[in-house]
Every structure is written in C-alpha cells, then in structure tokens.
Design a protein around this motif. Structure first.
Motif, PDB file in Angstrom:
ATOM      1  N   ILE A  39       4.436   8.030  31.875  1.00 13.66           N
ATOM      2  CA  ILE A  39       3.448   9.030  31.478  1.00 13.66           C
ATOM      3  C   ILE A  39       3.156   8.813  30.004  1.00 13.66           C
ATOM      4  O   ILE A  39       4.030   8.992  29.149  1.00 13.66           O
ATOM      5  CB  ILE A  39       3.968  10.448  31.731  1.00 13.66           C
ATOM      6  N   VAL A  41       0.935   9.911  26.876  1.00 13.45           N
ATOM      7  CA  VAL A  41       0.079  11.015  26.452  1.00 13.45           C
ATOM      8  C   VAL A  41      -0.432  10.801  25.031  1.00 13.45           C
ATOM      9  O   VAL A  41       0.279  10.325  24.149  1.00 13.45           O
ATOM     10  CB  VAL A  41       0.812  12.372  26.557  1.00 13.45           C
ATOM     11  N   ARG A  56       1.434  19.473  27.241  1.00 11.44           N
ATOM     12  CA  ARG A  56       2.886  19.516  27.406  1.00 11.44           C
ATOM     13  C   ARG A  56       3.281  20.534  28.474  1.00 11.44           C
ATOM     14  O   ARG A  56       4.114  20.249  29.342  1.00 11.44           O
ATOM     15  CB  ARG A  56       3.526  19.871  26.067  1.00 11.44           C
ATOM     16  N   TYR A  59       2.766  19.264  32.067  1.00 14.04           N
ATOM     17  CA  TYR A  59       3.787  18.366  32.605  1.00 14.04           C
ATOM     18  C   TYR A  59       5.091  19.106  32.880  1.00 14.04           C
ATOM     19  O   TYR A  59       5.765  18.849  33.893  1.00 14.04           O
ATOM     20  CB  TYR A  59       4.015  17.188  31.665  1.00 14.04           C
ATOM     21  N   VAL A  82      10.988   8.133  35.830  1.00 12.75           N
ATOM     22  CA  VAL A  82       9.936   8.577  34.914  1.00 12.75           C
ATOM     23  C   VAL A  82      10.322   8.267  33.476  1.00 12.75           C
ATOM     24  O   VAL A  82      11.474   8.476  33.070  1.00 12.75           O
ATOM     25  CB  VAL A  82       9.695  10.102  35.050  1.00 12.75           C
ATOM     26  N   PHE A  84       8.486   8.854  29.417  1.00  9.34           N
ATOM     27  CA  PHE A  84       7.433   9.622  28.745  1.00  9.34           C
ATOM     28  C   PHE A  84       7.155   8.994  27.388  1.00  9.34           C
ATOM     29  O   PHE A  84       8.065   8.848  26.553  1.00  9.34           O
ATOM     30  CB  PHE A  84       7.892  11.071  28.578  1.00  9.34           C
ATOM     31  N   GLU A  86       4.512   8.874  23.919  1.00  5.48           N
ATOM     32  CA  GLU A  86       3.462   9.478  23.109  1.00  5.48           C
ATOM     33  C   GLU A  86       2.806   8.384  22.287  1.00  5.48           C
ATOM     34  O   GLU A  86       3.490   7.529  21.715  1.00  5.48           O
ATOM     35  CB  GLU A  86       4.039  10.566  22.195  1.00  5.48           C
ATOM     36  N   LEU A 115      11.706  17.757  28.302  1.00  2.00           N
ATOM     37  CA  LEU A 115      10.334  17.593  27.842  1.00  2.00           C
ATOM     38  C   LEU A 115       9.878  18.822  27.056  1.00  2.00           C
ATOM     39  O   LEU A 115       9.232  18.706  26.008  1.00  2.00           O
ATOM     40  CB  LEU A 115       9.433  17.353  29.048  1.00  2.00           C
ATOM     41  N   SER A 135       3.496   0.552  27.254  1.00  2.00           N
ATOM     42  CA  SER A 135       4.012   1.118  28.500  1.00  2.00           C
ATOM     43  C   SER A 135       4.342   0.032  29.518  1.00  2.00           C
ATOM     44  O   SER A 135       5.363   0.112  30.220  1.00  2.00           O
ATOM     45  CB  SER A 135       2.989   2.095  29.091  1.00  2.00           C
TER      46      SER A 135
END
Length: 268
Positions: A39, A41, A56, A59, A82, A84, A86, A115, A135
């Motif tokens: 993910i 973002v 935020r 999610y 998963v 995460f 940024e 998170l 990623s």
C-alpha cells in the motif's frame, strides 16, 4: 597396498573432494500467501491535513472491517502479506510498516492499531514512478510468496519528478506485479492546486495502473475515502478481476505532471 595403488587412491580422493556437492546453508522458507500487497500512499504537500487523516482512517477502518476479513478468509491460503509505504518526491519513499502477515481478525486488528499510531509526515514533489520502483523492490526479500503481487498507489496529483511513470509501470508489470490506483479528486483550492489536473482518474487509468485486472477506484468526495479504500482492498484480496481494455492512446498525456511543473516553475 602397493605404492602405485596408494597413489591412485590419493588421486581419486582428491578428485572426489572437488566434485562432491558442497552443502549450502539452509535458506529460510517463504510463507505462501494469497496476495503480497504494498500500500503506497501519497504524503506530498498537496495532500492537506484533512486528506491525510481521512486516508489513514480509511485504511485503519478497512483492516477492522468484517468485509475485508471475510475477503482474506475466502482465499486459498486464507492469509495475505501487507507492507505500507509513504511517498512523495524522488527522495521520499519510506517503508513505515514492514511486511506483516494478516491471517485473521486478530492480525488485522494489530496491523490497524500499528497503522493508527504512525505519525503524520509531509514532503515535497510527486514521484509516482519513484513510489512504484521502490515498492516493486520490496517483493524481492519479503519472506512471502504470493499468488498475486500488487502495488496499490494512492495520490492526488500526476507524476512531476523522476522517470516517466509509464516506464516504472511497465517495468513492474514485466515482473508480474499488478498496479492498482486510488486517485483522489478532492484537492482543495491552494497553491498546490496549480499542479493538479481535472482528469486524474483518466491519468491513473491510462498512465499509472497496469497488469492483469488492474483497476482504479476514484475518490471524488472526502466522504468516500473509507468506502473506496474498503472496496479496493476487497477487490484486490478476493479477485481476480476481468481483464480491462486499455485505451489505444492515453486520454491524458502521461507526462502532463512534468509539463505543468515546468510551466509553473520555469514559465512558458
């Protein structure tokens, strides 16, 4: 044993020492999951405090939602992994939550809590290509082996720094990665709105996403954040989706972000 036979035995032993396979250290086994999901973002300056908070919260709420938990449970292995990320400009791609196994409500709730506790940060510029490249590299040593590998990119503007977004997209797709998009068409009027485009959904559809069944879920109003994020996660986890038909030509120039940046910063 005669000297001649002794010499032959020594030579044979020496030859065997070179030909016998060397025992390599045992490699850690990869955990098989239904989806490896990054993910990614947007935390660029164009994302105001309200957008960041809604993103935020969306999610966090999704990983506590029974519909997402049920989607995970519907998979062959009933578990996903998963990570995460940024991102903003080319200098800002941060892995803020490393690969985490989610195999039920407890693990999902723990991920949501971690998170939720993360601080909010912002950075300059928008490099979707940098986010995709960073990623994609995370899959190499994730410790998991997914039936699907997915990068989920969210953001409120086009690429304006780094390599062309189509180059990063095509390279990731060639590695068997699917890229989905969550474009935010909710940007408030501000200085940074000069770098936004009206058809961000078309830009994401034609220039950012890629791979079998890739899709976008546009967010057109702040009230839609939580619903869109949950819907997107359920689709990514519980797919597959039918293959989409790509446009013959991008409906929005894929270098429009770079063009706007040059025009605003350098003049015509």
């Amino acid at each position: 044993m005669t000297p001649r036979n002794l010499s032959l035995a020594v030579l044979l032993a020496a030859a065997l020492s070179f030909t016998l396979p060397t025992r390599l250290p045992a490699q850690p086994a990869e955990t098989v999951v239904d989806v490896e999901l990054v993910i990614a973002v947007d935390i660029s300056m164009s994302m105001d405090a309200k957008e960041q908070r809604l993103q935020r919260e969306g999610y966090v709420a999704a990983f506590r939602d029974p519909r997402v938990i049920n989607a995970i449970a519907s998979g062959l292995h009933q578990r996903i992994a998963v990570a995460f990320v940024e991102w903003a400009g080319t200098a800002t791609q941060n892995l803020v939550l490393d690969w985490t196994l989610v195999d039920g409500p407890d693990a999902a709730a723990e991920l949501a809590a971690r998170l939720e506790a993360l601080p909010f940060t912002r950075a300059r510029r928008t490099s979707i290509s940098g986010a995709i490249g960073f990623s994609a590299g995370l899959f190499e040593n994730s410790g998991f082996r997914g039936l699907k590998r997915v990068i989920d990119v969210s953001g409120d503007g086009p690429n304006n720094q780094g390599e062309r977004v189509t180059a990063a997209r095509d390279r990731a797709v060639a590695q068997g990665i699917v890229i989905n998009g969550l474009p935010f068409l909710t940007a408030p009027a501000s200085y940074f709105a000069y770098f936004d485009i009206a058809d961000l959904d078309l830009y994401y559809a034609d220039c950012v996403i890629g791979g079998p069944g890739a899709f976008i879920v546009p967010v057109r109003d702040p009230s839609e954040f939580a619903t869109a994020i949950r819907q997107k996660l359920v689709l990514e986890i519980a797919g597959p989706l039918p293959a989409r038909e790509a446009a013959n030509e991008p409906r929005v120039p894929c270098d429009i972000g770079e063009r706007i940046w040059r025009m605003r910063m350098d003049g015509p």
